[in-house]
Design an enzyme around this catalytic site. Structure first.
Site, PDB file in Angstrom:
ATOM      1  N   CYS A  34       0.837  -1.215   0.000  1.00 26.65           N
ATOM      2  CA  CYS A  34       0.000   0.000   0.000  1.00 26.65           C
ATOM      3  C   CYS A  34       0.866   1.256   0.000  1.00 26.65           C
ATOM      4  CB  CYS A  34      -0.948   0.012   1.199  1.00 26.65           C
ATOM      5  SG  CYS A  34      -0.103   0.126   2.779  1.00 26.65           S
ATOM      6  N   CYS A 103      -2.850  -2.649   8.617  1.00 23.18           N
ATOM      7  CA  CYS A 103      -2.502  -1.312   9.118  1.00 23.18           C
ATOM      8  C   CYS A 103      -2.082  -1.407  10.593  1.00 23.18           C
ATOM      9  CB  CYS A 103      -3.671  -0.355   8.949  1.00 23.18           C
ATOM     10  SG  CYS A 103      -4.483  -0.489   7.349  1.00 23.18           S
TER      11      CYS A 103
HETATM   12 FE1  FES Z   1      -1.639   0.390   4.180  1.00 24.92          FE
HETATM   13 FE2  FES Z   1      -3.509   1.059   5.846  1.00 24.92          FE
HETATM   14  S1  FES Z   1      -3.730   0.744   3.717  1.00 24.92           S
HETATM   15  S2  FES Z   1      -1.419   0.771   6.273  1.00 24.92           S
END
Ligand code: FES
Length: 140
Positions: A34, A103
Site C-alpha cells: 500500500c 494497518c
Molecule cells: Fe496500508 Fe492502511 S492501507 S497501512
C-alpha cells in the site's frame, strides 16, 4: 458502519503525533503493497517508555492504529511494550475491517523496530526471536 467510533476518533484526533528529537529508539517501517509508512519515536528511561511520538504517512486505519499503539505503550515497562500485538491494537480500536488489519500490523512492527533500535544503540543483549517477521492474515 465500516469503522468503529474509536477508529474514527483516533483518525480525526490522533494522539502523540510528532517527532522526538532526542529519541532513544526510532523505528520506521513500511508496507510495500500500500506504500504506507510509519515512524515511531521512543524516549526510554529505566526500562520504561516515558514518551512516544509517531509520524504516519498512510491511510486512516494506519493513523488510528499508530495513535492507539502510542497510547498503549506510553508509561509502560519495556517487557510489556515488547508484548504489544497488532491484534491488541485492533481490539483496542474495537476492531478493523479484515482488509485493514495490516494497518495495525504496521503499528506493531514500528514499535518493535523502535525497541530494537534502542537495544542496538545501547548494545543491549536481546533474543532476535523477539523480533520475528510479523505475519498478518488480513494482508493482501
Ligand atoms: Fe496500508 Fe492502511 S492501507 S497501512
Amino acid at each position: 458502519m465500516l469503522y468503529s467510533e474509536k477508529v474514527m476518533d483516533h483518525f480525526r484526533h490522533p494522539r502523540n503525533v510528532g517527532i522526538l528529537e532526542d529519541a532513544d529508539g526510532v523505528g520506521e517501517v513500511g508496507n510495500a503493497k500500500c506504500g504506507d509508512i510509519m515512524k515511531i519515536y521512543l524516549k526510554i528511561d529505566h526500562d520504561t517508555v516515558t514518551d512516544v511520538k509517531f509520524e504516519t504517512f498512510g491511510c486512516g486505519s494506519a493513523i488510528a492504529s499508530s495513535s492507539m499503539a502510542t497510547e498503549m505503550i506510553k508509561g509502560k515497562p519495556l517487557t510489556e511494550v515488547m508484548g504489544l500485538t497488532n491484534r491488541a491494537v485492533a481490539q483496542a480500536l474495537d476492531g478493523l475491517p479484515a482488509h485493514k488489519l495490516h494497518c495495525s500490523v504496521l503499528a506493531e512492527e514500528a514499535v518493535k523496530a523502535a525497541l530494537k533500535d534502542y537495544y542496538d544503540r545501547n548494545h543491549l543483549p536481546y533474543d532476535p526471536q523477539q523480533f520475528p517477521e510479523i505475519s498478518c492474515e488480513g494482508c493482501h
